[in-house]
Design an enzyme around this catalytic site. Structure first.
Site, mmCIF file in Angstrom:
data_model
loop_
_atom_site.group_PDB
_atom_site.id
_atom_site.type_symbol
_atom_site.label_atom_id
_atom_site.label_comp_id
_atom_site.label_asym_id
_atom_site.label_seq_id
_atom_site.Cartn_x
_atom_site.Cartn_y
_atom_site.Cartn_z
ATOM 1 N N PHE A 138 22.565 0.958 19.591
ATOM 2 C CA PHE A 138 21.719 0.931 18.316
ATOM 3 C C PHE A 138 20.513 1.666 18.212
ATOM 4 O O PHE A 138 19.986 1.794 17.212
ATOM 5 C CB PHE A 138 21.441 -0.430 17.752
ATOM 6 C CG PHE A 138 22.616 -1.439 17.442
ATOM 7 C CD1 PHE A 138 23.604 -1.103 16.614
ATOM 8 C CD2 PHE A 138 22.923 -2.428 18.455
ATOM 9 C CE1 PHE A 138 24.613 -1.895 16.304
ATOM 10 C CE2 PHE A 138 23.935 -3.104 18.318
ATOM 11 C CZ PHE A 138 24.906 -2.909 17.159
ATOM 12 N N SER A 139 20.318 2.296 19.358
ATOM 13 C CA SER A 139 19.048 3.274 19.566
ATOM 14 C C SER A 139 19.496 4.641 19.466
ATOM 15 O O SER A 139 20.234 5.407 20.140
ATOM 16 C CB SER A 139 18.480 2.908 21.149
ATOM 17 O OG SER A 139 17.839 4.091 21.380
ATOM 18 N N GLY A 140 18.529 5.291 18.384
ATOM 19 C CA GLY A 140 18.840 6.713 18.178
ATOM 20 C C GLY A 140 18.709 7.538 19.218
ATOM 21 O O GLY A 140 19.304 8.515 19.655
#
Length: 115
Positions: free
Chosen positions: A10-12
């Site tokens: 979920f981390s860009g």
């Protein structure tokens, strides 16, 4: 020598590092961290990244965090002739500008949000 990439899906910034790995076709060990469970705060992870963020790259004895630095390192180390991060200073400057665009954008956004 193995390369490990600690990330969260979920981390860009993690996804940016993952896209670089895929584009360069680098064989890498993916180590997903569950941030909601605090896996980035364990003593083992803090030993490699005291900043307790993702992504973190471990290439043998070399440890690097910060997604932009990881992307640049992977290009420089494993694909120095890649057009993804060109050697020509003007072309590279254009890539660097795109990599760092959000620095100025976030400063402007924070001014609006503060007021």
């Amino acid at each position: 020598m193995s390369i490990d990439l600690y990330y969260n899906k979920f981390s860009g910034p993690s996804r940016a590092a993952l896209m670089t790995v895929r584009q360069l076709n680098i064989d890498i060990n993916l180590k997903q961290l569950d941030l909601s469970a605090g896996e980035h705060m364990t003593p083992e992870y803090l030993a490699i990244n005291p900043n307790h963020k993702v992504p973190t790259l471990v290439d043998g004895e070399f440890v690097l965090w910060e997604s932009r630095a990881i992307m640049q390192y992977l290009c420089n180390r494993y694909a120095p002739d890649s057009t993804l991060y060109p050697k020509d200073p003007k072309k590279r400057a254009l890539v660097d500008r795109s990599l760092n665009f959000d620095f100025s954008f976030l400063a402007q956004l924070s001014e609006v949000m503060v007021f």
